[in-house]
Design a protein around this motif. Structure first.
Motif, short mmCIF file in Angstrom:
data_model
loop_
_atom_site.label_atom_id
_atom_site.label_comp_id
_atom_site.label_asym_id
_atom_site.label_seq_id
_atom_site.Cartn_x
_atom_site.Cartn_y
_atom_site.Cartn_z
N ALA A 1 2.22 -7.57 0.92
CA ALA A 1 1.95 -6.88 -0.35
C ALA A 1 1.00 -7.73 -1.17
O ALA A 1 0.73 -8.89 -0.84
CB ALA A 1 3.25 -6.66 -1.13
N VAL A 2 0.52 -7.15 -2.25
CA VAL A 2 -0.15 -7.92 -3.28
C VAL A 2 0.93 -8.38 -4.25
O VAL A 2 1.73 -7.58 -4.73
CB VAL A 2 -1.22 -7.10 -4.01
N TYR A 3 0.94 -9.67 -4.53
CA TYR A 3 1.95 -10.26 -5.40
C TYR A 3 1.32 -10.56 -6.76
O TYR A 3 0.24 -11.15 -6.85
CB TYR A 3 2.51 -11.53 -4.78
N TYR A 4 2.03 -10.13 -7.80
CA TYR A 4 1.55 -10.28 -9.16
C TYR A 4 2.54 -11.11 -9.98
O TYR A 4 3.75 -10.94 -9.84
CB TYR A 4 1.43 -8.93 -9.85
N CYS A 5 2.01 -11.95 -10.84
CA CYS A 5 2.89 -12.56 -11.83
C CYS A 5 2.67 -11.86 -13.16
O CYS A 5 1.61 -11.26 -13.41
CB CYS A 5 2.69 -14.06 -11.95
N ALA A 6 3.68 -11.91 -14.00
CA ALA A 6 3.66 -11.22 -15.27
C ALA A 6 4.40 -12.03 -16.32
O ALA A 6 5.30 -12.81 -15.98
CB ALA A 6 4.28 -9.83 -15.13
N PRO B 1 0.82 -1.22 0.00
CA PRO B 1 0.00 0.00 0.00
C PRO B 1 0.85 1.26 0.00
O PRO B 1 1.79 1.39 0.79
CB PRO B 1 -0.80 -0.12 1.29
N GLY B 2 0.55 2.18 -0.91
CA GLY B 2 1.26 3.44 -0.97
C GLY B 2 2.63 3.36 -1.63
O GLY B 2 3.35 4.36 -1.64
N LYS B 3 2.99 2.20 -2.14
CA LYS B 3 4.30 2.04 -2.76
C LYS B 3 4.18 1.63 -4.22
O LYS B 3 3.13 1.15 -4.65
CB LYS B 3 5.13 1.01 -2.00
N GLU B 4 5.25 1.81 -4.95
CA GLU B 4 5.26 1.40 -6.34
C GLU B 4 5.43 -0.12 -6.44
O GLU B 4 5.95 -0.77 -5.53
CB GLU B 4 6.41 2.09 -7.08
#
Length: 128
Positions: free
Chosen positions: A95-100, A41-44
């Protein structure tokens, strides 16, 4: 068009472990360079780990310097899935973790804009 679906997030205590999975569909998974990112939250959004397509010496892996030794990325092309094993978790890993996914061979794994496809994210919360 590639679809990515993450799973495996949740609530864990400090020092615990989680394994995230990212299932891909709609494309030839083995052709894609894969990455994991996270956003608190609040971070890139920040780079966590990346893994290459298969090569002569197998898969190459790359990690954010601060995470080396605790996180491990792997892939199973037969299952169209990339994994992120996270050990010795800390509250700051929340954090929310995303795959790409991306279909190129650039060695710049950390650049968010180079990725073509993203999952919806999975929440990881580490309690102190």
């Amino acid at each position: 068009q590639v679809q990515l679906v993450e799973s495996g997030g949740g609530l864990v205590q400090t020092g615990g472990s989680l394994r995230l999975s990212c299932a891909a569909s709609g494309g030839t998974f083995s052709n894609y360079r894969m990455g994991w990112f996270r956003q608190a939250p609040g971070k890139e959004r920040e780079f966590v780990a990346g893994i290459s397509q298969s090569g002569f010496s197998g898969f190459r892996t790359y990690y954010a310097d601060s995470l080396k030794g605790r996180f491990t990325i792997s892939r199973d092309n037969a299952k169209n899935t990339v994994y992120l094993q996270m050990n010795s978790l800390k509250p700051e890993d929340t954090a929310v973790y995303y795959c790409a996914a991306r279909n190129d061979y650039s060695s710049d794994y950390e650049n968010v804009v180079l990725y073509d496809y993203w999952g919806q994210g999975t929440q990881v919360t580490v309690s102190s």
